[in-house]
Design a protein around this motif. Structure first.
Motif, PDB file in Angstrom:
ATOM      1  N   HIS A 158      79.308  48.815  25.174  1.00 58.00           N
ATOM      2  CA  HIS A 158      80.609  49.221  25.981  1.00 58.00           C
ATOM      3  C   HIS A 158      80.389  50.126  27.171  1.00 58.00           C
ATOM      4  N   GLU A 162      80.475  48.832  31.104  1.00 57.68           N
ATOM      5  CA  GLU A 162      81.407  49.292  32.049  1.00 57.68           C
ATOM      6  C   GLU A 162      80.978  50.227  32.995  1.00 57.68           C
ATOM      7  N   GLU A 166      80.466  47.123  35.720  1.00 57.42           N
ATOM      8  CA  GLU A 166      82.057  47.201  35.999  1.00 57.42           C
ATOM      9  C   GLU A 166      82.689  45.894  35.416  1.00 57.42           C
ATOM     10  N   THR A 168      85.215  44.094  33.436  1.00 57.69           N
ATOM     11  CA  THR A 168      86.749  44.489  33.158  1.00 57.69           C
ATOM     12  C   THR A 168      87.167  44.708  31.747  1.00 57.69           C
ATOM     13  N   ALA A 170      84.870  45.447  29.075  1.00 61.20           N
ATOM     14  CA  ALA A 170      83.539  45.602  28.523  1.00 61.20           C
ATOM     15  C   ALA A 170      83.765  46.088  27.028  1.00 61.20           C
ATOM     16  N   LYS A 171      84.758  46.683  26.649  1.00 64.00           N
ATOM     17  CA  LYS A 171      85.055  47.002  25.386  1.00 64.00           C
ATOM     18  C   LYS A 171      84.952  45.843  24.489  1.00 64.00           C
TER      19      LYS A 171
END
Length: 317
Positions: A158, A162, A166, A168, A170-171
């Motif tokens: 994650h 992120e 970057e 959007t 990521a989690k």
């Protein structure tokens, strides 16, 4: 990068099929090369920058070329003035000292991935090919991208998606990878893309470009290596010597900009809130704003659109 030659400029030497860097003339002009100087090309690649530096050097000049990718050695010119160092530029000071070099007149780094690396399917740098999930610039090192996606925790994945890509969602991406890797092989690029098709947001090409950028940065510790190299630059440069850095994404550019401006990597350095320790800067930014490709170069080489050049000069201190 794809081949770029301005119509009113002579073609660069070096292996043009391997890699011709962007902002070539702007970077070399920024270095203000002196014929008897000692220079460092931190990212030799196809030798495009190095060949032009050699053209501007006299018989007493010297050039040290670093590249951690073993393939780059094949582009080394037969010139006694150049010394090739097959190592990561994060070790710049150590290997220059081994060659009895304590000060240089210029340091250049082109931080982009070469066309040669992108266009070799087995290297795994491009999501457009059907190679393995590798992405190592130095194939002597670990981990590979496959090892990252198959061993990192959900929290680690994650964070890297992120911060480095970057991405959007990521989690969600990290959670999906951890869930899928228990039963789905993620060893090849097609396996990886197919398995994650359900979580792609927006344009698939842009999405996977961000994902692959994040993995590549992690695999090669690109930001860590950049910071280590930059920290050595002020001590290596002779007064009046210059450093020219070409970056290709905002993370790199921010690091270079902050270091050239105030000698640290943070936007707001609060390490000394009471101002009791005065840091004397050793670098002065020559480029107030980053130099970017002109219309001609953008037209001939679309890959150059994200390139930014920053130049700094070592001041007496």
């Amino acid at each position: 990068m794809t081949k770029h030659v301005a119509p009113d400029q002579p073609e660069a030497s070096g292996n043009e099929g391997y890699h011709v860097p962007v902002l070539l003339h702007e970077a070399l002009d920024g270095l203000a090369i002196r014929p008897d100087g000692v220079y460092v090309d931190c990212t030799f690649g196809g030798g495009g920058h190095s060949s032009r530096i050699l053209e501007r050097l006299g018989s007493e000049g010297r050039l040290f070329a670093f590249d951690q990718d073993s393939d780059a050695r094949q582009n080394l010119p037969d010139d006694p003035r150049i010394t090739f160092l097959p190592h990561n530029f994060r070790h710049i000071g150590r290997f220059l000292r081994l060659h009895n070099i304590t000060g240089v007149h210029g340091i250049l780094a082109d931080l982009g991935v070469s066309s040669h690396q992108f266009d070799q399917p087995e290297r795994g740098f491009s999501f457009r090919w059907e190679g393995g999930m590798d992405m190592r610039m130095d194939r002597r090192q670990t981990p590979t991208a496959f090892e990252v996606v198959n061993t990192y925790s959900e929290q680690q994945l994650h964070k890297l998606f992120e911060q480095y890509g970057e991405v959007t969602n990521a989690k969600t991406l990290a959670r999906t990878i951890v869930e899928l890797r228990r039963s789905v092989p993620l060893k090849t690029i097609p396996n990886f893309k197919t398995a994650l098709n359900s979580v792609v947001k927006g344009n698939p090409n842009k999405y996977f470009a961000q994902v692959f950028q994040a993995l590549r940065i992690e695999v090669n510790d690109e930001l860590g290596a950049l910071k280590e190299m930059l920290q050595q630059v002020p001590a290596l440069l002779l007064p009046g010597g210059r450093a020219a850095m070409i970056t290709f994404h905002s993370l790199e550019d921010r690091i270079v900009k902050n270091f050239f401006k105030k000698g640290s990597f943070e936007e707001n350095d609060d390490s000394d809130p009471f101002g009791q320790t005065r840091i004397i800067p050793l670098l002065k930014a020559i480029t107030r704003k980053p130099v970017t490709p002109g219309e001609r170069e953008l037209k001939q080489n679309p890959r150059s659109r994200s390139a930014k050049l920053r130049v700094a000069e070592r001041i007496a201190g």
